[in-house]
Motif scaffolding. Structure first.
Motif, PDB file in Angstrom:
ATOM      1  N   PRO A  51      -2.210   9.988  -7.141  1.00 41.26           N
ATOM      2  CA  PRO A  51      -1.999   9.324  -5.851  1.00 41.26           C
ATOM      3  C   PRO A  51      -2.233   7.828  -6.005  1.00 41.26           C
ATOM      4  N   SER A 101       0.814  -1.217   0.000  1.00 40.45           N
ATOM      5  CA  SER A 101       0.000   0.000   0.000  1.00 40.45           C
ATOM      6  C   SER A 101       0.846   1.265   0.000  1.00 40.45           C
ATOM      7  N   HIS A 102       2.094   1.137   0.433  1.00 44.28           N
ATOM      8  CA  HIS A 102       2.981   2.300   0.521  1.00 44.28           C
ATOM      9  C   HIS A 102       4.281   2.008  -0.241  1.00 44.28           C
ATOM     10  N   LEU A 144      -6.476  -5.578  -1.090  1.00 46.02           N
ATOM     11  CA  LEU A 144      -7.024  -4.225  -1.073  1.00 46.02           C
ATOM     12  C   LEU A 144      -8.488  -4.238  -0.648  1.00 46.02           C
ATOM     13  N   GLU A 148       3.153   7.960 -10.105  1.00 50.79           N
ATOM     14  CA  GLU A 148       2.993   8.644  -8.821  1.00 50.79           C
ATOM     15  C   GLU A 148       3.312  10.131  -8.921  1.00 50.79           C
ATOM     16  N   MET A 207     -14.331   3.242   2.157  1.00 50.18           N
ATOM     17  CA  MET A 207     -14.010   2.811   0.801  1.00 50.18           C
ATOM     18  C   MET A 207     -14.309   1.327   0.618  1.00 50.18           C
ATOM     19  N   ASP A 257      -2.823   4.007  -4.582  1.00 51.35           N
ATOM     20  CA  ASP A 257      -3.361   3.287  -3.426  1.00 51.35           C
ATOM     21  C   ASP A 257      -2.819   1.874  -3.312  1.00 51.35           C
ATOM     22  N   LEU A 258      -2.349   1.312  -4.435  1.00 54.55           N
ATOM     23  CA  LEU A 258      -1.833  -0.055  -4.410  1.00 54.55           C
ATOM     24  C   LEU A 258      -0.703  -0.189  -5.422  1.00 54.55           C
ATOM     25  N   LEU A 262      -8.622  -1.328   2.212  1.00 54.63           N
ATOM     26  CA  LEU A 262      -9.131   0.029   2.127  1.00 54.63           C
ATOM     27  C   LEU A 262      -9.758   0.409   3.460  1.00 54.63           C
ATOM     28  N   ASP A 263      -9.872   1.707   3.727  1.00 54.88           N
ATOM     29  CA  ASP A 263     -10.530   2.109   4.964  1.00 54.88           C
ATOM     30  C   ASP A 263     -12.002   1.696   4.928  1.00 54.88           C
ATOM     31  N   GLY A 302     -12.047   3.371 -10.238  1.00 55.02           N
ATOM     32  CA  GLY A 302     -10.628   3.700 -10.160  1.00 55.02           C
ATOM     33  C   GLY A 302      -9.894   3.282 -11.414  1.00 55.02           C
ATOM     34  N   ILE A 313      -9.801   5.241  -6.730  1.00 52.84           N
ATOM     35  CA  ILE A 313      -8.510   4.686  -6.335  1.00 52.84           C
ATOM     36  C   ILE A 313      -7.624   4.524  -7.558  1.00 52.84           C
TER      37      ILE A 313
END
Length: 265
Positions: free
Chosen positions: A226, A95-96, A248, A222, A119, A228-229, A115-116, A170, A197
């Protein structure tokens, strides 16, 4: 009609049962997560970094950037001590961006997070993606397409590719983002309704791949979107991409995941 039914019954079940069962057998030449043997790696040796065609290895910190890595084995071939190897672990998605760094510190692998809650509530059962090839060589694109075949059947998870970004939740982007595709990608992103996303698939989409630094590419998406994955690879195996997508969406059960990985490796 009866003949077709009999043929289908004879053929049996074709779709893989993953993640409810072990993943499909990976080919012998499959290269998963690179490993650095701390007991063999010499801090003063730079052979692996010198051999890497995409500068994915920092010999000072002794780390490998999976976002840049082509999984080509040039580093392991060049290492005089045989300190670098590639295992069969297909779980590479993160994710990061920082979670794609592999080093001699042997820190625990941080895989992609769900996802939060908001989402996941929106996309957890139905995720529509617009795939954009931002100047790719078609390798990542081809392996993403494999997920739509009867053997993988991505649609059984509620994940589908759509023709219009206005119908998408997304973007799934491949390629290093050439200058000619930059405006097109921005317009496609703007056309996707909020919330949305972005999924970067392959070394090119993450960091530019072998084209990084070229004046005609942006060295990854990037720089303008942004992400996300991140799904590393050149190209990522379909199983790696599927695993990342399911993580995800929170569709992998931990107990079954451990059992499946053990059976698959």
């Amino acid at each position: 009609m009866f003949k077709e039914i009999l043929v289908r019954m004879k053929q049996g079940h074709r779709t893989i049962r993953f993640p409810r069962a072990a993943p499909p057998a990976l080919p012998d030449r499959f290269r998963g997560r690179p490993r650095i043997d701390v007991e063999k790696c010499g801090a003063s040796c730079h052979a692996c970094a010198d051999a890497c065609p995409v500068a994915a290895i920092d010999s000072g910190t002794r780390t490998i950037d999976l976002g840049k890595c082509l999984f080509c084995t040039d580093c392991s071939d060049a290492c005089p001590e045989g300190a670098i190897s590639f295992d069969k672990d297909y779980r590479l998605a993160a994710s990061h961006r920082s979670d794609l760094l592999v080093g001699v510190d042997q820190r625990e692998t941080v895989l992609a997070a769900e996802l939060d809650r908001r989402m996941k509530r929106l996309f957890g059962r139905s995720l529509k993606l617009r795939q954009v090839s931002a100047g790719g060589c078609n390798a990542c694109e081809a392996d993403v397409n494999v997920l739509g075949t009867i053997g993988w059947d991505l649609g059984r998870f509620g994940i589908q590719f759509v023709a219009s970004p206005r119908h998408a939740d997304g973007l799934l982007v491949t390629g290093p983002l050439t200058r000619n595709m930059e405006l097109a990608l921005k317009k496609t992103w703007d056309a996707v309704p909020d919330p949305k996303i972005v999924i970067a698939v392959g070394a090119c989409a993450i960091a530019g791949g072998p084209y990084a630094g070229h004046e005609q590419v942006r060295s990854g998406i990037e720089s303008i979107l942004p992400v996300d994955l991140y799904i590393p690879g050149c190209p990522p195996h379909p199983l790696t991409t599927l695993d990342g997508l399911l993580r995800l969406l929170g569709r992998l059960e931990r107990g079954k995941e451990r059992k499946s990985v053990s059976a698959g490796t």
